[in-house]
Design a protein around this motif. Structure first.
Motif, PDB file in Angstrom:
ATOM      1  N   THR A 146      32.529 -36.673 -26.156  1.00 49.67           N
ATOM      2  CA  THR A 146      32.331 -36.222 -25.348  1.00 49.67           C
ATOM      3  C   THR A 146      32.335 -34.324 -25.461  1.00 49.67           C
ATOM      4  O   THR A 146      31.155 -33.924 -24.882  1.00 49.67           O
ATOM      5  CB  THR A 146      33.486 -36.251 -23.653  1.00 49.67           C
ATOM      6  OG1 THR A 146      33.873 -35.968 -23.858  1.00 49.67           O
ATOM      7  CG2 THR A 146      33.696 -38.016 -23.675  1.00 49.67           C
ATOM      8  N   HIS A 147      33.205 -33.862 -25.355  1.00 49.05           N
ATOM      9  CA  HIS A 147      33.161 -32.769 -25.525  1.00 49.05           C
ATOM     10  C   HIS A 147      31.956 -31.710 -26.934  1.00 49.05           C
ATOM     11  O   HIS A 147      31.055 -31.076 -26.525  1.00 49.05           O
ATOM     12  CB  HIS A 147      34.050 -31.486 -25.477  1.00 49.05           C
ATOM     13  CG  HIS A 147      34.258 -30.384 -25.763  1.00 49.05           C
ATOM     14  ND1 HIS A 147      34.714 -29.612 -24.941  1.00 49.05           N
ATOM     15  CD2 HIS A 147      33.614 -29.525 -26.641  1.00 49.05           C
ATOM     16  CE1 HIS A 147      34.364 -28.510 -24.626  1.00 49.05           C
ATOM     17  NE2 HIS A 147      33.789 -28.031 -26.298  1.00 49.05           N
ATOM     18  N   GLU A 148      32.312 -32.229 -27.521  1.00 47.50           N
ATOM     19  CA  GLU A 148      31.316 -30.850 -28.885  1.00 47.50           C
ATOM     20  C   GLU A 148      29.748 -32.279 -28.607  1.00 47.50           C
ATOM     21  O   GLU A 148      28.617 -31.565 -29.309  1.00 47.50           O
ATOM     22  CB  GLU A 148      31.811 -32.198 -29.567  1.00 47.50           C
ATOM     23  CG  GLU A 148      33.275 -31.121 -30.613  1.00 47.50           C
ATOM     24  CD  GLU A 148      32.958 -30.024 -31.221  1.00 47.50           C
ATOM     25  OE1 GLU A 148      31.926 -29.134 -31.177  1.00 47.50           O
ATOM     26  OE2 GLU A 148      34.615 -29.291 -30.478  1.00 47.50           O
ATOM     27  N   GLY A 165      28.136 -33.044 -25.873  1.00 46.30           N
ATOM     28  CA  GLY A 165      27.699 -32.056 -24.886  1.00 46.30           C
ATOM     29  C   GLY A 165      27.290 -31.426 -25.856  1.00 46.30           C
ATOM     30  O   GLY A 165      26.375 -30.811 -25.423  1.00 46.30           O
ATOM     31  N   HIS A 166      27.777 -30.363 -26.783  1.00 45.23           N
ATOM     32  CA  HIS A 166      27.421 -29.082 -27.065  1.00 45.23           C
ATOM     33  C   HIS A 166      25.631 -29.519 -27.775  1.00 45.23           C
ATOM     34  O   HIS A 166      25.008 -28.929 -28.527  1.00 45.23           O
ATOM     35  CB  HIS A 166      28.529 -28.837 -28.392  1.00 45.23           C
ATOM     36  CG  HIS A 166      29.481 -27.469 -27.352  1.00 45.23           C
ATOM     37  ND1 HIS A 166      29.297 -26.645 -26.914  1.00 45.23           N
ATOM     38  CD2 HIS A 166      31.141 -27.424 -27.526  1.00 45.23           C
ATOM     39  CE1 HIS A 166      30.181 -25.837 -26.799  1.00 45.23           C
ATOM     40  NE2 HIS A 166      31.788 -26.243 -26.538  1.00 45.23           N
ATOM     41  N   ALA A 167      26.237 -30.463 -28.780  1.00 43.57           N
ATOM     42  CA  ALA A 167      24.826 -30.880 -29.638  1.00 43.57           C
ATOM     43  C   ALA A 167      24.272 -31.251 -28.876  1.00 43.57           C
ATOM     44  O   ALA A 167      22.594 -30.823 -29.266  1.00 43.57           O
ATOM     45  CB  ALA A 167      25.552 -32.308 -30.682  1.00 43.57           C
ATOM     46  N   ALA A 177      27.507 -21.702 -22.614  1.00 39.92           N
ATOM     47  CA  ALA A 177      28.149 -23.308 -23.785  1.00 39.92           C
ATOM     48  C   ALA A 177      28.969 -23.560 -22.663  1.00 39.92           C
ATOM     49  O   ALA A 177      28.975 -25.448 -23.568  1.00 39.92           O
ATOM     50  CB  ALA A 177      27.548 -22.604 -25.285  1.00 39.92           C
ATOM     51  N   GLU A 178      29.890 -23.424 -22.941  1.00 38.49           N
ATOM     52  CA  GLU A 178      31.446 -24.639 -22.809  1.00 38.49           C
ATOM     53  C   GLU A 178      30.683 -25.245 -21.059  1.00 38.49           C
ATOM     54  O   GLU A 178      31.641 -25.571 -21.251  1.00 38.49           O
ATOM     55  CB  GLU A 178      32.376 -23.901 -22.765  1.00 38.49           C
ATOM     56  CG  GLU A 178      32.984 -23.422 -24.238  1.00 38.49           C
ATOM     57  CD  GLU A 178      33.623 -24.655 -24.907  1.00 38.49           C
ATOM     58  OE1 GLU A 178      33.742 -25.605 -24.453  1.00 38.49           O
ATOM     59  OE2 GLU A 178      32.627 -24.325 -25.789  1.00 38.49           O
ATOM     60  N   VAL A 179      30.105 -24.996 -20.467  1.00 38.49           N
ATOM     61  CA  VAL A 179      29.402 -25.462 -19.642  1.00 38.49           C
ATOM     62  C   VAL A 179      29.125 -26.738 -19.592  1.00 38.49           C
ATOM     63  O   VAL A 179      29.694 -28.207 -20.235  1.00 38.49           O
ATOM     64  CB  VAL A 179      28.871 -24.995 -18.293  1.00 38.49           C
ATOM     65  CG1 VAL A 179      28.096 -25.588 -16.962  1.00 38.49           C
ATOM     66  CG2 VAL A 179      29.552 -24.322 -17.887  1.00 38.49           C
ATOM     67  N   HIS A 180      27.574 -26.829 -20.942  1.00 41.05           N
ATOM     68  CA  HIS A 180      27.072 -28.096 -21.793  1.00 41.05           C
ATOM     69  C   HIS A 180      28.389 -29.416 -21.911  1.00 41.05           C
ATOM     70  O   HIS A 180      28.429 -30.161 -21.473  1.00 41.05           O
ATOM     71  CB  HIS A 180      26.601 -27.668 -22.903  1.00 41.05           C
ATOM     72  CG  HIS A 180      25.269 -26.436 -22.433  1.00 41.05           C
ATOM     73  ND1 HIS A 180      25.668 -25.389 -23.622  1.00 41.05           N
ATOM     74  CD2 HIS A 180      24.846 -26.050 -21.336  1.00 41.05           C
ATOM     75  CE1 HIS A 180      24.113 -24.398 -22.929  1.00 41.05           C
ATOM     76  NE2 HIS A 180      24.233 -24.792 -21.784  1.00 41.05           N
ATOM     77  N   SER A 181      29.210 -28.710 -22.573  1.00 38.63           N
ATOM     78  CA  SER A 181      30.495 -29.414 -22.900  1.00 38.63           C
ATOM     79  C   SER A 181      31.793 -29.437 -21.940  1.00 38.63           C
ATOM     80  O   SER A 181      32.254 -31.304 -22.338  1.00 38.63           O
ATOM     81  CB  SER A 181      31.441 -29.256 -24.375  1.00 38.63           C
ATOM     82  OG  SER A 181      31.823 -27.580 -24.321  1.00 38.63           O
ATOM     83  N   MET A 182      32.026 -29.258 -21.400  1.00 38.23           N
ATOM     84  CA  MET A 182      33.205 -29.310 -20.593  1.00 38.23           C
ATOM     85  C   MET A 182      32.510 -30.286 -18.988  1.00 38.23           C
ATOM     86  O   MET A 182      33.189 -31.093 -18.850  1.00 38.23           O
ATOM     87  CB  MET A 182      33.770 -28.429 -19.588  1.00 38.23           C
ATOM     88  CG  MET A 182      34.258 -27.932 -20.209  1.00 38.23           C
ATOM     89  SD  MET A 182      34.687 -25.460 -20.085  1.00 38.23           S
ATOM     90  CE  MET A 182      36.343 -25.936 -21.544  1.00 38.23           C
TER      91      MET A 182
HETATM   92 ZN    ZN Z   1      33.435 -25.884 -26.950  1.00 33.64          ZN
END
Ligand code: ZN
Length: 558
Positions: free
Chosen positions: A354-356, A358-360, A382-387
């Motif tokens: 889910t998290h990684e 989200g980044h990808a 960028a951390e919003v994309h994953s979180m």
């Molecule tokens: Zn992250």
């Protein structure tokens, strides 16, 4: 194309350095803004080639750190990387000093702004101080990496204590924290000495660059282009008003469930007496559940997942020699994300998907970006994309955790909330330390304890060797290695929780806002993207109250 089929060729960094320096000269000598723009695009192509080769070499090295060829490549980039940074700096300076101001209008506004910030962080007069600072950082990192603890009759690397700290058995957790405290105590004076040196070096560098203390330089180094220390102070007040009381309540309920009267340091990560929820089924089944999830989430996520699987862009099984962490890497020239992780049968395996992912997915959505440096934005973006993706995945949690899906959601929400006061302390502590660079180690510890009482009043440090003195900050590597970095996570988490809040009311609206947020990448500053996506800035007064109210309702329901 499979990632494993991509041909690796070393980027010649000495040549790149010379090329960039030549481009800088050509840019200064150029006779029009158009010509200069073409040179900027040439430099983008050069750095994309370098970053693609560097990332591919690094992926192969991390997949097998015992591979001699890629270990050498890794050392090569480590050693010669700084050469290119200096040359890049020269090129950027030439762009900023152009005699054709139209050039700046042809480039994205944020790129010019970021370049100005980057220029402010360096001057030849601080070169020696930077070396000293790097040496102090290395000294700390080495000390921490080689630290061992006595536990259960054995000498273990401190990192091996983590699994015992997460034990469902309270006495095991306590013993693991005790062992960690004793190990830290043995190096405590040394760590204080290193940190003291770092604070003084950073303060001196800041003063030479014309600042009163290190804070403004610290912000510049993090490329903060849309908020300052006063905004962060406003965020802290929001945390204090809405998040701290909520976390205090959820900790009280956790204590009740665990049958304990007080949350001690060693209970702080424990939510269930029955042990933590873990995913059910084999790795194949976990991947099948993830595939189904992304197919159902949206046509675009489904298509993205198919591309990832076809390229074999996941390497998630632990192996001898493989680096032990988890991360997303991106191969610019192939427009290909790659995810590396080490599944261990815990909920963290699902977090990777889910998290990684989200980044990808953010990298995939922004694969057409003209300037790769604007693809994902700063860390708070960028951390919003994953979180946020972690919360969008909630509807499919049953597919991973079966009967314990609810426990997983509860744990996820509790952890997201209780991280914010902690991260805020880490950040606030640094503000106070750098405002008062002459503090003694004992004074710094006292500051830490004071902040703990304010932001984590539910947490007791009693009976934990060494850490009861207010030294827990010494284990937070970011404080030493990347000053002022931690607030990025707090800001991102607060936006991810805003998505959870909207999700409760209107899924389609939440998803549309998410896609809008992600699609900007880093082409606008963080607060600019929030405004465009119709989200609230975490710096606004009362910005966290709706999040807290929704979270409280959810906590009762879960
Ligand atoms: Zn992250």
């Amino acid at each position: 194309m499979k990632v494993s089929d991509i041909k690796y060729e070393r980027a010649d960094l000495e040549k790149l350095k010379a090329d960039l320096e030549k481009l800088a000269e050509e840019l200064t000598a150029a006779s029009s803004a158009e010509e200069q723009y073409r040179l900027v695009m040439k430099s983008v192509a050069l750095s994309s080639d370098m970053q693609t080769a560097g990332a591919l070499g690094e992926i192969r090295f991390l997949l097998n750190t015992e591979d001699e060829f890629y270990a050498k490549e890794h050392d090569y980039y480590d050693e010669f990387g700084p050469l290119v940074i200096g040359a890049g700096h020269k090129f950027t300076k030439a762009v900023l000093d152009t005699k054709f101001p139209e050039l700046h209008k042809m480039l994205p506004e944020i790129m010019v702004a970021n370049a100005r910030i980057a220029q402010r962080t360096y001057d030849d007069s601080i070169a020696e101080l930077l070396k000293q600072e790097n040496a102090a950082v290395t000294e700390y990192s080495k000390l921490m990496a080689s630290m061992t603890a006595e536990f259960d009759g054995k000498t273990l690397p401190v990192s091996m204590l983590e699994k015992f700290k997460a034990s469902g058995d309270r006495s095991t957790r306590k013993a693991a924290w005790e062992a960690h405290g004793k190990a830290m105590e043995a190096s405590g004076d040394k760590i204080d000495e290193i940190f003291d040196r770092m604070v003084k070096i950073r303060t001196e560098a800041a003063r030479r660059l014309g600042h009163e203390n290190f804070i403004a330089l610290g912000y510049d180094r993090r490329e903060r282009n849309c908020y300052n220390a006063a905004d962060v102070k406003a965020f802290r007040e929001n945390v204090l008003k809405d998040i701290v009381p909520l976390v205090a309540k959820l900790k009280a309920s956790a204590a009740q469930k665990l049958g304990i009267d007080k949350i001690k340091l060693y209970d702080n990560e424990t939510w269930f007496s029955a042990g933590e929820p873990a995913p059910e089924g084999s790795v194949e089944q976990i991947f099948d559940a993830a595939k189904k999830m992304y197919k159902e989430m949206s046509p675009s996520t489904g298509e993205f997942m198919d591309i990832m699987l076809e390229a074999e862009a996941f390497d998630v099984l632990p192996r001898k020699g493989k680096w032990g962490g988890g991360m997303m890497s991106y191969l610019i020239n192939y427009k290909q994300p790659f995810i590396l992780a080490n599944f261990n049968g815990t909920a963290a395996d699902v977090d990777v998907l889910t998290h990684e992912v989200g980044h990808a997915y953010a990298a995939y959505l922004n694969r057409g970006v003209v300037f790769p440096e604007l693809m994902l934005g700063g860390m708070e973006t960028a951390e919003v994309h994953s979180m946020a993706m972690e919360f969008f995945a909630w509807d499919w949690t049953d597919g991973f955790f079966g009967k314990r899906a609810n426990d997983y959601r509860l744990k996820h929400l509790c952890e997201s909330l209780h991280f914010i006061p902690y991260g805020t302390i880490v950040d606030y502590f640094q503000h106070i330390v750098y405002e008062n660079p002459d503090m003694t180690p004992a004074e710094r510890n006292a500051v830490w304890l004071e902040l703990e009482r304010e932001y984590r009043p539910y947490l007791s440090f009693e009976e934990t060797t060494y850490f009861e003195k207010g030294t827990v900050w010494q284990i937070k590597q970011h404080i030493f290695e990347l000053p002022f970095y931690h607030i990025d996570y707090c800001l991102a988490q607060s936006i991810a929780l805003q998505f959870l809040d909207i999700l409760q009311k209107d899924r389609k609206n939440a998803w549309d806002k998410y896609i809008k947020f992600v699609s900007y990448g880093g082409t606008l500053p963080f607060t600019g993207i929030l405004a465009e996506a119709g989200l609230r800035s975490p710096f606004d007064t009362g910005a966290l109250s709706s999040i807290a109210a929704t979270a409280e309702k959810l906590l009762k329901k879960l």
